[in-house]
Enzyme design. Structure first.
Site, mmCIF file in Angstrom:
data_model
loop_
_atom_site.group_PDB
_atom_site.id
_atom_site.type_symbol
_atom_site.label_atom_id
_atom_site.label_comp_id
_atom_site.label_asym_id
_atom_site.label_seq_id
_atom_site.Cartn_x
_atom_site.Cartn_y
_atom_site.Cartn_z
ATOM 1 N NE ARG A 1 -2.697 -1.654 3.054
ATOM 2 C CZ ARG A 1 -3.457 -1.701 4.501
ATOM 3 N NH1 ARG A 1 -4.256 -0.846 4.684
ATOM 4 N NH2 ARG A 1 -2.747 -2.797 5.406
ATOM 5 C CD GLN B 1 10.165 -14.433 5.050
ATOM 6 O OE1 GLN B 1 9.755 -13.472 5.290
ATOM 7 N NE2 GLN B 1 8.519 -15.292 5.384
ATOM 8 N N GLY C 1 -5.320 -9.580 14.771
ATOM 9 C CA GLY C 1 -5.559 -10.902 15.088
ATOM 10 C C GLY C 1 -6.110 -10.465 16.453
ATOM 11 C CG ASN D 1 -0.780 -11.308 17.906
ATOM 12 O OD1 ASN D 1 0.203 -11.282 18.780
ATOM 13 N ND2 ASN D 1 -0.765 -12.019 17.280
ATOM 14 C CB SER E 1 36.851 44.425 -1.161
ATOM 15 O OG SER E 1 36.459 44.981 0.615
ATOM 16 N NE ARG F 1 44.303 48.773 -7.075
ATOM 17 C CZ ARG F 1 44.257 49.214 -5.876
ATOM 18 N NH1 ARG F 1 44.030 47.486 -5.139
ATOM 19 N NH2 ARG F 1 44.323 49.447 -5.037
#
Length: 525
Positions: free
Chosen positions: A16, A73, A140, A170, A405, A440
């Site tokens: 589901r 399993q 159950g 249960n 900066s 720069r």
């Protein structure tokens, strides 16, 4: 006292849920559902639990890793078949087997411990955890004799109308004596509507064999609840989240808006810390005392030291010292360390770097693979260029350095202690300690190109041409022989009358400026 082995049934698909993943690994508050059950099992026995896996079991094993032993399993033939496979791997084991389910995240070790104690005190072959529900639909039913002894369990699909009226259900949680369980497992047959081997049938077989049975009614029926679809998953998530929030609030944490605060159960938070709206704390995050977290902050698997504040930010695998300030809109990526009293401000991203004691990266910066010493100031717009297209390189900034900066630090590079780097620099070589470095280009200004305007003149092949410049106070020079104009060329003073086919070139000049680009035009074309 006999040993206890825990088996967790987690082989089902969870149809589901409508998913390609096993239901038990769906996350609740950031943690797989089955993990909650494993945590509780760890409190009950030092033996590694066994997890029965089936549908896409490799995903379950990948999530849980070395925490458990795994029993496959591969064909889901019911709970009885699953426990058969568990017992097949416990041939030398003679203790008790506790059977749990991977989709019951609220089950508590306290309730299970009480059940185990009753099981052992009564010397039972099997003990069933039951619950009294006002609406038992889907469960159950517990069957008892006239004297109140447990005689069996019937699943709802196989129950009569009278049996369906029973309120005691249960929970699916059992404690078995393994030596007494093995013989009756061999007798199980799929005599039910689904063709499955029910573990519930074991109870009837043990009762028929005269074996002692026990029940323990849960004092907290909500603990057996688990989601079967996405809507129930959302309700389960909300309940788990509230339980986690209640726990931290009871421990001295202020949660301003619980409805908009999301915590992973592994998160640890110190007292007198305040969580503001929109906070999401995930993984093994640790928040110290007296912190302010949020609003709108996501922290994953990180450490935040005492007295720190983090707001409007994202932290992943980061470590903050004491009295650190982070935010707003800061992204601290894995490997980031921010030491005591440091600040990382707005729109800063840091990756795999250390920010030293009392250092600041206040705003608009990217810092990657960098070691920043103590007392350093990183100016706005600074970036470390750490990737050359092939590999990452490191940047080292010494104690007390000041980075102006809009600086680019092209790694690998070192900035020495107390060095000052001028704003707008692009640093490609090491900066010596106690120096001032500016890297720069010289600032230049260039005149804008002239604009030529052509009109038809009076003669058949005559054209009137005007030359203008967008830049004020320039001198315009031109040539008519195809040569590049210079300040020695013809100076434009008034409109020109030119014949078709003439090649006109014009250029603007201004003192102290770079001359403009040359504009060229063949008249009449």
């Amino acid at each position: 006292m006999s040993e206890l082995k825990v088996a967790i049934l987690a082989a089902g698909k969870g149809t589901r849920m409508k998913s390609d993943h096993p239901k038990v690994i769906f996350p609740l508050c950031g943690v797989p559902m089955v993990q909650y059950v494993l945590w509780e099992a760890a409190h009950l026995s030092p033996l590694k639990p066994m997890v029965v896996i089936g549908y896409k079991g490799e995903q379950v094993a990948a999530v849980l890793g070395e925490q458990a032993e795994y029993v496959w399993q591969r064909e889901q033939l019911g709970t009885g078949d699953a426990v058969k496979k568990v017992c097949a791997q416990l041939m030398e084991f003679s203790g008790d087997l506790l059977v749990l389910y991977g989709d019951t995240p609220f089950i508590s070790a306290q309730s299970l411990q009480r059940m185990i104690e009753v099981h052992r005190q009564q010397g039972a072959a099997a003990t069933v955890l039951t619950a009294e529900l006002s609406d038992p639909t889907g469960y159950g039913r517990i069957l008892r004799s006239a004297t109140g002894f447990l005689t069996g369990i019937v699943e709802e699909k196989d129950a009569s109308i009278e049996q369906r009226r029973i309120k005691e259900v249960n929970t699916g949680i059992y404690c078995f004596s393994v030596p007494q369980l093995r013989p009756v497992l061999a007798e199980l047959k799929p005599q039910n509507a689904q063709g499955e081997y029910y573990l519930t049938d074991v109870i009837a077989l043990l009762a028929a064999a005269g074996k002692p049975l026990a029940t323990v009614q849960s004092e907290h029926p909500e603990e057996i609840m688990g989601p079967n679809d996405r809507k129930a998953l959302a309700r389960t998530e909300a309940k788990m989240r509230q339980m986690i929030l209640n726990r931290v609030m009871e421990a001295g944490v202020t949660v301003v808006d619980p409805a908009n605060t999301y915590l992973d159960p592994r998160v640890k938070i110190g007292r007198d810390t305040t969580l503001y709206p929109g906070v999401v704390l995930m993984g093994e995050t640790e928040i110290g005392a007296n912190c302010r977290i949020g609003p709108y902050t996501q922290i994953t698997s990180s450490v935040v030291g005492e007295g720190s504040q983090v707001y409007f930010s994202i932290l992943t695998n980061a470590t903050l010292g004491r009295d650190v300030e982070v935010g707003p809109y800061t992204h601290l990526r894995p490997g980031t360390i921010v030491e005591n009293r440091a600040k990382v401000g707005g729109f800063v991203e840091i990756k795999k770097s250390r920010v030293g004691v009392n250092s600041k990266v206040p705003h608009l910066s990217y810092i990657g693979d960098t070691d920043i010493g103590a007392g350093v100031n990183i100016g706005a717009g600074t970036i470390t260029c750490n990737y050359d297209g092939l590999r990452k390189w490191t940047t080292q900034i010494g104690n007390g350095a000041f980075i102006g900066s809009n600086t680019s630090l092209v790694a690998p590079v070192k900035v020495g202690e107390e060095a000052l780097v001028g704003a707008g620099s692009t640093i490609t070589k090491d900066v010596p300690a106690h120096s001032i470095t500016i890297a720069r280009a010289h600032q230049t200004t260039k005149a804008a190109p002239p604009v030529l305007h052509v009109e038809k003149g009076e003669g058949e092949n005559s054209y009137r041409v005007t030359i203008k410049s967008p830049t004020p106070e320039v001198r315009l020079y031109y040539s008519l022989d195809g040569q590049e104009p210079t300040e020695e060329s013809l100076c434009y003073e008034q409109s020109l009358c030119l014949e078709a086919g003439t090649v006109l070139k014009a250029k603007a000049f201004k003192e102290g400026w770079i001359p403009s680009k040359t504009v060229s035009l063949k008249i009449g074309e």
